[in-house]
Design a protein around this motif. Structure first.
Motif, PDB file in Angstrom:
ATOM      1  N   THR A  72      12.833   7.109  -5.353  1.00 45.37           N
ATOM      2  CA  THR A  72      14.072   6.604  -5.021  1.00 45.37           C
ATOM      3  C   THR A  72      13.867   5.857  -3.693  1.00 45.37           C
ATOM      4  O   THR A  72      14.828   4.816  -3.605  1.00 45.37           O
ATOM      5  N   LEU A  73      12.767   6.325  -2.907  1.00 43.64           N
ATOM      6  CA  LEU A  73      12.953   5.736  -1.557  1.00 43.64           C
ATOM      7  C   LEU A  73      12.056   4.325  -1.856  1.00 43.64           C
ATOM      8  O   LEU A  73      12.693   3.229  -1.040  1.00 43.64           O
ATOM      9  N   VAL A  74      11.052   4.356  -2.793  1.00 36.30           N
ATOM     10  CA  VAL A  74      10.767   2.929  -3.325  1.00 36.30           C
ATOM     11  C   VAL A  74      11.987   1.888  -3.809  1.00 36.30           C
ATOM     12  O   VAL A  74      11.732   0.857  -3.383  1.00 36.30           O
ATOM     13  N   ALA A  75      12.699   2.610  -4.806  1.00 38.38           N
ATOM     14  CA  ALA A  75      13.845   1.685  -5.315  1.00 38.38           C
ATOM     15  C   ALA A  75      14.763   1.422  -4.124  1.00 38.38           C
ATOM     16  O   ALA A  75      15.205   0.188  -3.939  1.00 38.38           O
ATOM     17  N   LEU A  76      14.900   2.114  -3.017  1.00 39.18           N
ATOM     18  CA  LEU A  76      15.947   1.570  -2.090  1.00 39.18           C
ATOM     19  C   LEU A  76      15.219   0.724  -1.292  1.00 39.18           C
ATOM     20  O   LEU A  76      16.018  -0.325  -0.729  1.00 39.18           O
ATOM     21  N   ILE A  77      14.056   0.338  -1.358  1.00 41.32           N
ATOM     22  CA  ILE A  77      13.375  -0.652  -0.532  1.00 41.32           C
ATOM     23  C   ILE A  77      13.037  -1.823  -1.396  1.00 41.32           C
ATOM     24  O   ILE A  77      13.525  -3.032  -0.931  1.00 41.32           O
ATOM     25  N   ILE A  78      12.922  -1.722  -2.674  1.00 43.79           N
ATOM     26  CA  ILE A  78      12.575  -2.941  -3.488  1.00 43.79           C
ATOM     27  C   ILE A  78      13.783  -3.511  -4.098  1.00 43.79           C
ATOM     28  O   ILE A  78      13.965  -4.668  -4.237  1.00 43.79           O
ATOM     29  N   LEU A  79      14.879  -2.765  -4.596  1.00 44.47           N
ATOM     30  CA  LEU A  79      15.909  -3.117  -5.533  1.00 44.47           C
ATOM     31  C   LEU A  79      16.614  -4.382  -4.666  1.00 44.47           C
ATOM     32  O   LEU A  79      17.124  -5.166  -5.382  1.00 44.47           O
ATOM     33  N   PRO A  80      16.897  -4.048  -3.225  1.00 46.11           N
ATOM     34  CA  PRO A  80      17.633  -5.014  -2.625  1.00 46.11           C
ATOM     35  C   PRO A  80      17.061  -6.438  -2.506  1.00 46.11           C
ATOM     36  O   PRO A  80      17.635  -7.410  -2.379  1.00 46.11           O
ATOM     37  N   LYS A  81      15.625  -6.469  -2.562  1.00 41.50           N
ATOM     38  CA  LYS A  81      14.906  -7.568  -2.633  1.00 41.50           C
ATOM     39  C   LYS A  81      15.100  -8.423  -3.918  1.00 41.50           C
ATOM     40  O   LYS A  81      14.999  -9.636  -3.780  1.00 41.50           O
TER      41      LYS A  81
ATOM     42  N   ALA B  40      21.324  -3.697   0.165  1.00 42.82           N
ATOM     43  CA  ALA B  40      20.476  -2.661   0.658  1.00 42.82           C
ATOM     44  C   ALA B  40      21.647  -1.521   1.397  1.00 42.82           C
ATOM     45  O   ALA B  40      22.766  -1.888   1.893  1.00 42.82           O
ATOM     46  N   PRO B  41      21.097  -0.349   1.292  1.00 46.17           N
ATOM     47  CA  PRO B  41      21.958   0.842   2.130  1.00 46.17           C
ATOM     48  C   PRO B  41      22.123   0.371   3.452  1.00 46.17           C
ATOM     49  O   PRO B  41      21.090   0.162   4.233  1.00 46.17           O
ATOM     50  N   GLY B  42      23.049   0.860   4.015  1.00 44.54           N
ATOM     51  CA  GLY B  42      23.370   0.721   5.665  1.00 44.54           C
ATOM     52  C   GLY B  42      22.923   1.921   6.469  1.00 44.54           C
ATOM     53  O   GLY B  42      22.416   3.022   5.340  1.00 44.54           O
ATOM     54  N   ASP B  43      23.106   1.982   7.601  1.00 46.76           N
ATOM     55  CA  ASP B  43      22.637   3.214   8.364  1.00 46.76           C
ATOM     56  C   ASP B  43      23.233   4.383   7.890  1.00 46.76           C
ATOM     57  O   ASP B  43      22.615   5.429   7.801  1.00 46.76           O
TER      58      ASP B  43
ATOM     59  N   MET C 120       0.859  -0.963  -0.038  1.00 45.75           N
ATOM     60  CA  MET C 120       0.090   0.033  -0.025  1.00 45.75           C
ATOM     61  C   MET C 120       0.877   1.337  -0.093  1.00 45.75           C
ATOM     62  O   MET C 120       0.891   2.209  -0.860  1.00 45.75           O
ATOM     63  N   ILE C 121       1.966   1.158   1.088  1.00 47.73           N
ATOM     64  CA  ILE C 121       2.657   2.457   1.086  1.00 47.73           C
ATOM     65  C   ILE C 121       3.711   2.584  -0.218  1.00 47.73           C
ATOM     66  O   ILE C 121       3.746   3.518  -0.744  1.00 47.73           O
ATOM     67  N   LEU C 122       4.090   1.602  -0.643  1.00 45.96           N
ATOM     68  CA  LEU C 122       5.117   1.500  -2.133  1.00 45.96           C
ATOM     69  C   LEU C 122       4.016   1.857  -3.035  1.00 45.96           C
ATOM     70  O   LEU C 122       4.678   2.431  -3.911  1.00 45.96           O
ATOM     71  N   SER C 123       2.967   1.566  -3.332  1.00 42.78           N
ATOM     72  CA  SER C 123       2.212   1.903  -4.379  1.00 42.78           C
ATOM     73  C   SER C 123       1.877   3.300  -4.397  1.00 42.78           C
ATOM     74  O   SER C 123       1.863   4.100  -5.544  1.00 42.78           O
ATOM     75  N   MET C 124       1.466   3.955  -3.464  1.00 37.12           N
ATOM     76  CA  MET C 124       1.238   5.366  -3.063  1.00 37.12           C
ATOM     77  C   MET C 124       2.690   6.195  -3.469  1.00 37.12           C
ATOM     78  O   MET C 124       2.706   6.970  -4.223  1.00 37.12           O
ATOM     79  N   GLY C 125       3.757   5.726  -2.959  1.00 35.59           N
ATOM     80  CA  GLY C 125       5.009   6.210  -3.214  1.00 35.59           C
ATOM     81  C   GLY C 125       5.580   6.130  -4.699  1.00 35.59           C
ATOM     82  O   GLY C 125       5.862   7.123  -5.341  1.00 35.59           O
TER      83      GLY C 125
END
Length: 203
Positions: A90-99, A105-108, A49-54
């Motif tokens: 870009t935020l969605v990409a940061l979440i999805i691409l590592p999967k 995935a980006p570190g802290d 839901m959040i990713l689709s809105m993003g």
């Protein structure tokens, strides 16, 4: 008739009668921000839901608005809406691409740098809102605080900071939704129904 007079006579003035795209951009940003920060506040997990809105409303929607603002010769609106639309993508990409398994995935520390850069960018735009209205000042001021709170949360790993950021982000999103809907309602009624807090310009 001289050449200069002829040139002046040939000048065509174009009257822009297109609609104001800003409310759409503010709503795309605000509604997506509220939903993401409900997650940051711990109310539900990061899901489709959040990713689709993003991707669609917060992302592509704001990019379209940015292009529309460019056509209306609004540099601030074009820069802000296009940039935040791309932020959501870009935020969605940061979440999805590592999967996908092929990208780390980006570190802290990387996420902290990412959020700080967006905080600095937003802070500069916040200065620009001093010539606009109080509603926009609240949106950009609270968004600047949000980015730095999120950066602090990622840097420290402190869940309380992330919770506070989530609550502050919900306020930021609500302020953007208000600013967007207020412009729509005021235009429909032809008068100020929902005040935006006009700023008196010098001179």
């Amino acid at each position: 008739m001289t050449a200069n007079t002829q040139d002046a006579a040939n000048v065509v003035a174009i009257n822009d009668t297109t609609a104001n795209p800003a409310p759409l951009g503010l709503l795309g940003f605000g509604m997506t921000t509220i939903l993401l920060n409900l997650h940051n506040a711990g109310l539900f997990p990061m899901d489709s839901m959040i990713l689709s809105m993003g991707i669609f409303y917060g992302g592509l929607g704001q990019i379209i608005v940015g292009i529309m603002e460019w056509k209306k010769n609004n540099t601030f609106g074009a820069t802000a809406f296009t940039s935040y639309g791309l932020f959501w993508l870009t935020l969605v990409a940061l979440i999805i691409l590592p999967k996908t398994g092929g990208i780390q995935a980006p570190g802290d520390s990387a996420m902290t740098a990412y959020l700080v850069m967006w905080g600095v960018f937003t802070g500069v735009l916040f200065i620009g809102t001093f010539r606009m209205n109080r509603a926009m000042q609240v949106v950009f001021g609270s968004l600047t605080v949000l980015f730095f709170l999120l950066a602090a949360g990622d840097m420290t790993g402190n869940h309380m900071i992330k919770f506070i950021a989530g609550c502050e982000g919900i306020f930021c999103g609500i302020s953007a939704v208000y600013a967007g809907l207020a412009q729509v309602i005021n235009e429909v009624y032809g008068r100020t129904v929902a005040p935006l807090g006009l700023v008196r310009q010098p001179g």
